[in-house]
Design a protein around this motif. Sequence first.
Motif, PDB file in Angstrom:
ATOM      1  N   ARG A 168      -1.018  -3.624   0.884  1.00 39.60           N
ATOM      2  CA  ARG A 168       0.033  -3.336   1.867  1.00 39.60           C
ATOM      3  C   ARG A 168      -0.210  -1.988   2.545  1.00 39.60           C
ATOM      4  NH1 ARG A 168       3.896  -5.905  -1.970  1.00 39.60           N
ATOM      5  NH2 ARG A 168       4.714  -7.760  -0.939  1.00 39.60           N
ATOM      6  N   VAL A 169      -0.590  -1.002   1.741  1.00 36.39           N
ATOM      7  CA  VAL A 169      -0.815   0.335   2.293  1.00 36.39           C
ATOM      8  C   VAL A 169      -2.049   0.349   3.197  1.00 36.39           C
ATOM      9  CG1 VAL A 169      -1.446   2.700   1.674  1.00 36.39           C
ATOM     10  CG2 VAL A 169       0.330   1.523   0.390  1.00 36.39           C
ATOM     11  N   THR A 170      -3.115  -0.326   2.744  1.00 30.30           N
ATOM     12  CA  THR A 170      -4.373  -0.300   3.485  1.00 30.30           C
ATOM     13  C   THR A 170      -4.263  -1.002   4.826  1.00 30.30           C
ATOM     14  OG1 THR A 170      -5.605  -0.256   1.399  1.00 30.30           O
ATOM     15  CG2 THR A 170      -6.835  -0.872   3.364  1.00 30.30           C
ATOM     16  N   THR A 171      -3.588  -2.137   4.864  1.00 28.25           N
ATOM     17  CA  THR A 171      -3.480  -2.887   6.123  1.00 28.25           C
ATOM     18  C   THR A 171      -2.635  -2.158   7.150  1.00 28.25           C
ATOM     19  OG1 THR A 171      -1.635  -4.140   5.164  1.00 28.25           O
ATOM     20  CG2 THR A 171      -3.831  -5.136   5.061  1.00 28.25           C
ATOM     21  N   ARG A 172      -1.868  -1.163   6.712  1.00 28.54           N
ATOM     22  CA  ARG A 172      -1.054  -0.381   7.648  1.00 28.54           C
ATOM     23  C   ARG A 172      -1.678   0.988   7.915  1.00 28.54           C
ATOM     24  NH1 ARG A 172       1.886  -4.026   5.093  1.00 28.54           N
ATOM     25  NH2 ARG A 172       3.733  -4.921   6.095  1.00 28.54           N
ATOM     26  N   HIS A 173      -2.955   1.155   7.479  1.00 25.84           N
ATOM     27  CA  HIS A 173      -3.727   2.377   7.725  1.00 25.84           C
ATOM     28  C   HIS A 173      -3.066   3.616   7.124  1.00 25.84           C
ATOM     29  CE1 HIS A 173      -5.481  -0.430  10.504  1.00 25.84           C
ATOM     30  NE2 HIS A 173      -4.436  -0.390  11.312  1.00 25.84           N
ATOM     31  N   LEU A 174      -2.426   3.442   5.969  1.00 28.33           N
ATOM     32  CA  LEU A 174      -1.739   4.560   5.315  1.00 28.33           C
ATOM     33  C   LEU A 174      -2.474   5.036   4.066  1.00 28.33           C
ATOM     34  CD1 LEU A 174       1.939   3.220   5.528  1.00 28.33           C
ATOM     35  CD2 LEU A 174       0.845   4.885   7.032  1.00 28.33           C
ATOM     36  N   SER A 175      -3.529   4.352   3.676  1.00 32.61           N
ATOM     37  CA  SER A 175      -4.194   4.684   2.417  1.00 32.61           C
ATOM     38  C   SER A 175      -5.075   5.918   2.551  1.00 32.61           C
ATOM     39  CB  SER A 175      -5.044   3.500   1.939  1.00 32.61           C
ATOM     40  OG  SER A 175      -6.046   3.198   2.884  1.00 32.61           O
ATOM     41  N   ASP A 176      -5.121   6.696   1.473  1.00 30.45           N
ATOM     42  CA  ASP A 176      -6.008   7.852   1.401  1.00 30.45           C
ATOM     43  C   ASP A 176      -7.363   7.382   0.870  1.00 30.45           C
ATOM     44  OD1 ASP A 176      -6.442  10.874   1.277  1.00 30.45           O
ATOM     45  OD2 ASP A 176      -6.873  10.267  -0.789  1.00 30.45           O
ATOM     46  N   GLU A 177      -8.434   7.623   1.623  1.00 31.37           N
ATOM     47  CA  GLU A 177      -9.738   7.069   1.293  1.00 31.37           C
ATOM     48  C   GLU A 177     -10.238   7.474  -0.097  1.00 31.37           C
ATOM     49  OE1 GLU A 177     -13.002   4.683   1.843  1.00 31.37           O
ATOM     50  OE2 GLU A 177     -11.232   4.865   3.121  1.00 31.37           O
ATOM     51  N   PRO A 178     -10.247   8.773  -0.449  1.00 31.84           N
ATOM     52  CA  PRO A 178     -10.702   9.142  -1.801  1.00 31.84           C
ATOM     53  C   PRO A 178      -9.848   8.524  -2.904  1.00 31.84           C
ATOM     54  CG  PRO A 178     -10.622  11.067  -0.368  1.00 31.84           C
ATOM     55  CD  PRO A 178      -9.921   9.961   0.359  1.00 31.84           C
ATOM     56  N   ALA A 179      -8.534   8.492  -2.683  1.00 33.57           N
ATOM     57  CA  ALA A 179      -7.636   7.909  -3.698  1.00 33.57           C
ATOM     58  C   ALA A 179      -7.912   6.422  -3.863  1.00 33.57           C
ATOM     59  CB  ALA A 179      -6.182   8.140  -3.304  1.00 33.57           C
ATOM     60  N   LEU A 180      -8.115   5.720  -2.750  1.00 33.19           N
ATOM     61  CA  LEU A 180      -8.388   4.284  -2.819  1.00 33.19           C
ATOM     62  C   LEU A 180      -9.713   4.017  -3.525  1.00 33.19           C
ATOM     63  CD1 LEU A 180      -7.789   1.367  -2.167  1.00 33.19           C
ATOM     64  CD2 LEU A 180      -8.721   1.727   0.136  1.00 33.19           C
ATOM     65  N   LYS A 181     -10.715   4.836  -3.256  1.00 34.69           N
ATOM     66  CA  LYS A 181     -12.012   4.668  -3.918  1.00 34.69           C
ATOM     67  C   LYS A 181     -11.874   4.800  -5.429  1.00 34.69           C
ATOM     68  CE  LYS A 181     -16.765   6.378  -3.944  1.00 34.69           C
ATOM     69  NZ  LYS A 181     -17.721   7.368  -3.393  1.00 34.69           N
ATOM     70  N   GLY A 182     -11.106   5.807  -5.864  1.00 30.85           N
ATOM     71  CA  GLY A 182     -10.876   5.980  -7.304  1.00 30.85           C
ATOM     72  C   GLY A 182     -10.112   4.822  -7.904  1.00 30.85           C
ATOM     73  N   GLU A 183      -9.131   4.297  -7.156  1.00 33.65           N
ATOM     74  CA  GLU A 183      -8.356   3.164  -7.637  1.00 33.65           C
ATOM     75  C   GLU A 183      -9.205   1.907  -7.751  1.00 33.65           C
ATOM     76  OE1 GLU A 183      -4.709   2.602  -8.474  1.00 33.65           O
ATOM     77  OE2 GLU A 183      -5.538   4.506  -9.131  1.00 33.65           O
TER      78      GLU A 183
END
Length: 357
Positions: A168-183
């Motif tokens: 949901r966060v990614t499709t709305r361009h709200l995700s933090d790239e480093p945080a998403l990579k770690g997740e």
Amino acid sequence: MKLGARMLKTGLAVAISLYIATLAGLPTPIFAGIAAVFAVQPSIYRSFQSIVEQIQANIIGAATAILIVLTLGNDPFVIGFTTIVVIGMCIKLNMNQSTMMLAVVAVIAIMESTEMEFITFALMRFSSLTLGILAAFVVNLFFLPPKYETKLFQKIDRTTSDILQWLRVTTRHLSDEPALKGEIERIQDEIRYIDQTYIFYAEERTYLKKNQYSKARKLIVFRQLIACTKKSFDVLQAFNRLGEKIENIPKNFQDALVQELDKVIHSHEKLILSSMGRIRKDHKETLRLISEPDLLRLVETLIHVYQEKEEERLIFLPLASQLMEYHHELKHLRRLLKSYQQYHQDEKFNVTPEYKK
């Protein structure tokens, strides 16, 4: 740090083996505790499987050590040579690593220098190790038996929720790239844990015929739940790989993409809740999608948008493919859940909180 059931069982097995070895007057009862550590297993089924192999490894280590001491002595280099021989024998018998280490412990324990009569000393050390193995087996059998159904469902539920939130966060361009990579790295570890837990759950034996049928159907449903979780993770990875390229899609298509993906996510969440028994049985929408996603139309639109730009069009095709596969897996899960609830109306998946390993 969380105190898990296996930690508790290991500590209890060590304590029991040391206590009994001390009461029995065995020399150096610490070896009973060491054997108990190696002998604790993650499930009752594996405990039954391993006890014969562990005792066999103990016999191999003890017998080889006695033979070598009587013929070559117990020089440190001789002990090292004996260790190599015992490991080779265990490998030949396809023993696992913990069992091999138990055989090595038997070698070292028995080949230690002593002023006692050697055969008596060796038999006492062998008895200590055997006592540790038996203590671990008893603890595995009667104390804190693992409930892998609970563990498996909870882990699937939590991991899926994390994935869907990130989608949901990614499709709305709200995700933090480093945080998403770690997740993404963390979720990969969680999925590996889910696969291992599923194996443990599948190995658990049921003895009543009625329960066997229910267990067989639950295994099928669990396998599909895991497949849906993995497929949702594939979609998340596909979005992550696209990165900023997704923003180059026309605004109207971005909105359509978010809307259709939200429908799929909602469907996935509702299927999880249904399997947990948290949706009323008389609800007409229990196992039906409230709004059927039209992913086929979405994919066709995506292709048309980039017909004039071949390279950019191909970039988004993997995402379209992942979305279609995700939707297909969810539809299959819906059919399986409907079948399970039809034949086992009074049974729900065990989602009661349980200790973690």
